[in-house]
Design a protein around this motif. Sequence first.
Motif, PDB file in Angstrom:
ATOM      1  N   ALA A 131       0.827  -1.211   0.000  1.00  0.00           N
ATOM      2  CA  ALA A 131       0.000   0.000   0.000  1.00  0.00           C
ATOM      3  C   ALA A 131       0.860   1.260   0.000  1.00  0.00           C
ATOM      4  CB  ALA A 131      -0.928  -0.008   1.217  1.00  0.00           C
ATOM      5  N   ALA A 132       1.933   1.257   0.793  1.00  0.00           N
ATOM      6  CA  ALA A 132       2.815   2.419   0.852  1.00  0.00           C
ATOM      7  C   ALA A 132       3.472   2.673  -0.503  1.00  0.00           C
ATOM      8  CB  ALA A 132       3.881   2.224   1.925  1.00  0.00           C
ATOM      9  N   GLY A 133       3.849   1.599  -1.200  1.00  0.00           N
ATOM     10  CA  GLY A 133       4.445   1.741  -2.526  1.00  0.00           C
ATOM     11  C   GLY A 133       3.477   2.346  -3.520  1.00  0.00           C
ATOM     12  N   ALA A 134       2.211   1.911  -3.468  1.00  0.00           N
ATOM     13  CA  ALA A 134       1.195   2.452  -4.374  1.00  0.00           C
ATOM     14  C   ALA A 134       0.913   3.923  -4.070  1.00  0.00           C
ATOM     15  CB  ALA A 134      -0.090   1.632  -4.260  1.00  0.00           C
ATOM     16  N   ALA A 194       4.408  -0.779  -6.095  1.00  0.00           N
ATOM     17  CA  ALA A 194       3.900  -1.557  -4.969  1.00  0.00           C
ATOM     18  C   ALA A 194       4.567  -2.928  -4.900  1.00  0.00           C
ATOM     19  CB  ALA A 194       2.381  -1.703  -5.084  1.00  0.00           C
ATOM     20  N   LEU A 195       4.673  -3.609  -6.047  1.00  0.00           N
ATOM     21  CA  LEU A 195       5.269  -4.944  -6.078  1.00  0.00           C
ATOM     22  C   LEU A 195       6.759  -4.912  -5.768  1.00  0.00           C
ATOM     23  CD1 LEU A 195       3.572  -6.607  -9.193  1.00  0.00           C
ATOM     24  CD2 LEU A 195       3.425  -7.388  -6.819  1.00  0.00           C
ATOM     25  N   GLN A 196       7.475  -3.982  -6.403  1.00  0.00           N
ATOM     26  CA  GLN A 196       8.924  -3.938  -6.213  1.00  0.00           C
ATOM     27  C   GLN A 196       9.301  -3.679  -4.760  1.00  0.00           C
ATOM     28  OE1 GLN A 196      11.109  -0.725  -8.123  1.00  0.00           O
ATOM     29  NE2 GLN A 196      12.936  -1.991  -8.289  1.00  0.00           N
ATOM     30  N   PHE A 197       8.656  -2.687  -4.150  1.00  0.00           N
ATOM     31  CA  PHE A 197       9.000  -2.369  -2.768  1.00  0.00           C
ATOM     32  C   PHE A 197       8.506  -3.442  -1.811  1.00  0.00           C
ATOM     33  CE2 PHE A 197      10.352   1.563  -4.439  1.00  0.00           C
ATOM     34  CZ  PHE A 197      11.130   2.186  -3.473  1.00  0.00           C
ATOM     35  N   CYS A 198       7.359  -4.045  -2.113  1.00  0.00           N
ATOM     36  CA  CYS A 198       6.843  -5.123  -1.267  1.00  0.00           C
ATOM     37  C   CYS A 198       7.778  -6.331  -1.308  1.00  0.00           C
ATOM     38  CB  CYS A 198       5.439  -5.514  -1.716  1.00  0.00           C
ATOM     39  SG  CYS A 198       4.700  -6.821  -0.713  1.00  0.00           S
ATOM     40  N   ILE A 199       8.185  -6.724  -2.518  1.00  0.00           N
ATOM     41  CA  ILE A 199       9.096  -7.865  -2.657  1.00  0.00           C
ATOM     42  C   ILE A 199      10.415  -7.585  -1.943  1.00  0.00           C
ATOM     43  CG2 ILE A 199      10.481  -9.193  -4.300  1.00  0.00           C
ATOM     44  CD1 ILE A 199       8.167  -8.887  -6.303  1.00  0.00           C
ATOM     45  N   TYR A 200      10.951  -6.380  -2.169  1.00  0.00           N
ATOM     46  CA  TYR A 200      12.237  -6.017  -1.559  1.00  0.00           C
ATOM     47  C   TYR A 200      12.151  -6.023  -0.033  1.00  0.00           C
ATOM     48  CZ  TYR A 200      16.072  -3.071   0.065  1.00  0.00           C
ATOM     49  OH  TYR A 200      17.158  -2.582   0.744  1.00  0.00           O
ATOM     50  N   GLU A 201      11.120  -5.391   0.514  1.00  0.00           N
ATOM     51  CA  GLU A 201      10.991  -5.300   1.974  1.00  0.00           C
ATOM     52  C   GLU A 201      10.777  -6.678   2.596  1.00  0.00           C
ATOM     53  OE1 GLU A 201      11.514  -2.682   3.721  1.00  0.00           O
ATOM     54  OE2 GLU A 201      10.711  -0.868   2.809  1.00  0.00           O
ATOM     55  N   GLN A 202       9.975  -7.511   1.949  1.00  0.00           N
ATOM     56  CA  GLN A 202       9.723  -8.846   2.494  1.00  0.00           C
ATOM     57  C   GLN A 202      10.974  -9.716   2.429  1.00  0.00           C
ATOM     58  OE1 GLN A 202       6.675  -9.996   3.977  1.00  0.00           O
ATOM     59  NE2 GLN A 202       6.507  -7.770   3.996  1.00  0.00           N
ATOM     60  N   LEU A 203      11.738  -9.574   1.350  1.00  0.00           N
ATOM     61  CA  LEU A 203      13.002 -10.301   1.253  1.00  0.00           C
ATOM     62  C   LEU A 203      13.972  -9.853   2.341  1.00  0.00           C
ATOM     63  CD1 LEU A 203      13.635 -10.384  -2.614  1.00  0.00           C
ATOM     64  CD2 LEU A 203      13.071 -12.319  -1.132  1.00  0.00           C
ATOM     65  N   ARG A 204      13.996  -8.562   2.633  1.00  0.00           N
ATOM     66  CA  ARG A 204      14.876  -8.037   3.684  1.00  0.00           C
ATOM     67  C   ARG A 204      14.488  -8.599   5.053  1.00  0.00           C
ATOM     68  NH1 ARG A 204      15.711  -2.797   5.347  1.00  0.00           N
ATOM     69  NH2 ARG A 204      17.953  -3.085   5.623  1.00  0.00           N
ATOM     70  N   ILE A 205      13.179  -8.655   5.305  1.00  0.00           N
ATOM     71  CA  ILE A 205      12.714  -9.197   6.581  1.00  0.00           C
ATOM     72  C   ILE A 205      13.157 -10.650   6.738  1.00  0.00           C
ATOM     73  CG2 ILE A 205      10.671  -9.896   7.881  1.00  0.00           C
ATOM     74  CD1 ILE A 205       9.241  -7.445   6.740  1.00  0.00           C
ATOM     75  N   GLY A 206      12.927 -11.448   5.687  1.00  0.00           N
ATOM     76  CA  GLY A 206      13.311 -12.852   5.738  1.00  0.00           C
ATOM     77  C   GLY A 206      14.813 -13.040   5.870  1.00  0.00           C
ATOM     78  N   TYR A 207      15.569 -12.227   5.148  1.00  0.00           N
ATOM     79  CA  TYR A 207      17.033 -12.329   5.189  1.00  0.00           C
ATOM     80  C   TYR A 207      17.553 -11.944   6.569  1.00  0.00           C
ATOM     81  CZ  TYR A 207      21.606 -12.441   2.865  1.00  0.00           C
ATOM     82  OH  TYR A 207      22.879 -12.770   2.469  1.00  0.00           O
ATOM     83  N   LYS A 208      16.983 -10.885   7.147  1.00  0.00           N
ATOM     84  CA  LYS A 208      17.405 -10.460   8.489  1.00  0.00           C
ATOM     85  C   LYS A 208      17.126 -11.538   9.527  1.00  0.00           C
ATOM     86  CE  LYS A 208      17.295  -5.394   8.675  1.00  0.00           C
ATOM     87  NZ  LYS A 208      16.640  -4.245   9.344  1.00  0.00           N
TER      88      LYS A 208
END
Length: 313
Positions: A131-134, A194-208
């Motif tokens: 939502a924030a990305g959109a 929306a997709l790019q930032f969502c994918i990036y942020e979720q990947l960061r969470i999982g990686y962290k």
Amino acid sequence: MSSKGPHTDSLDTWKIKMGTQKNPDKFFMSITEGERKPLDFLRVLYDGCIAGGVAGVIVETVLYPIDTIKTRLQVVRGGGQIILKGLYSGLAGNLAGVLPASAIFVGVYEPTKQKLLKSLPENLSAVAHFAAGAIGGAASSLVRVPTEVVKQRMQTGQFRSAPDAVRLIVSNEGFKGLYAGYGSFLLRDLPFDALQFCIYEQLRIGYKLAAKRDLKDAENAMLGAFSGAITGAVTTPLDVVKTRLMVQGSQKHYKGILDCVSKIVKEEGTHTLFKGIGPRVLWIGIGGSIFFSVLEKTKQVLAQRHTQDEAQN
């Protein structure tokens, strides 16, 4: 004699190394930026604008030639040849638009994201990022669309300079000419952002969570490249339609989004909707790598500066 067993000792040692001895939850709360301190809206807005502007300008400057080739591939019809001269045509004028557009996007995205993360349950963090990305994309589109129209018409050789482009577009098509293809731009960029930032942020969470530490610059770059490449490939048909509508000028070969899609498929084949996918994926993949690594680094530098200022006061 200590009552702590070997497992407890090793856990405490790990906490000390992670800098979380005083607050064991700090690291894990920071993963989704859900810390309990009040949101400093103006500071987040300011930092987002600075970080977004810096990242946007660097990416655009480095990758502009690839974007030019992608645009020319999408515009040419039939067996026309691609001109490889003037690959930096329109860069200066484009940067004048990219800087505020990128600043607006991240400046809106960051506080919106943090507000949503505080409001929504932790398991809905993806919704907050999407939502924030959109919302960030919608806000920046007021600057991004005229910038994109001028850039793409210069890339295709219609104008020699940005001032000439703006003047002649307004003269021949009216002010609305600067917003040609606005609907298709939103259709492409809102889901893209929306997709790019969502994918990036979720990947960061999982990686962290997996690494149990903050990410290094190279890791941010890697995740940015992956999220950019995937999103760029998925949204290529929307990008082709947006490009055709923006560069047609007063000829009006296409009446709108649906008419554009229909004519492209009928006259040139469905495969035409994926024209330029190679340069687009390459451009956005590399761009995502640079953008997100520069973005995170700039945010880190600004945060450290704020901490130093607070310590001195």
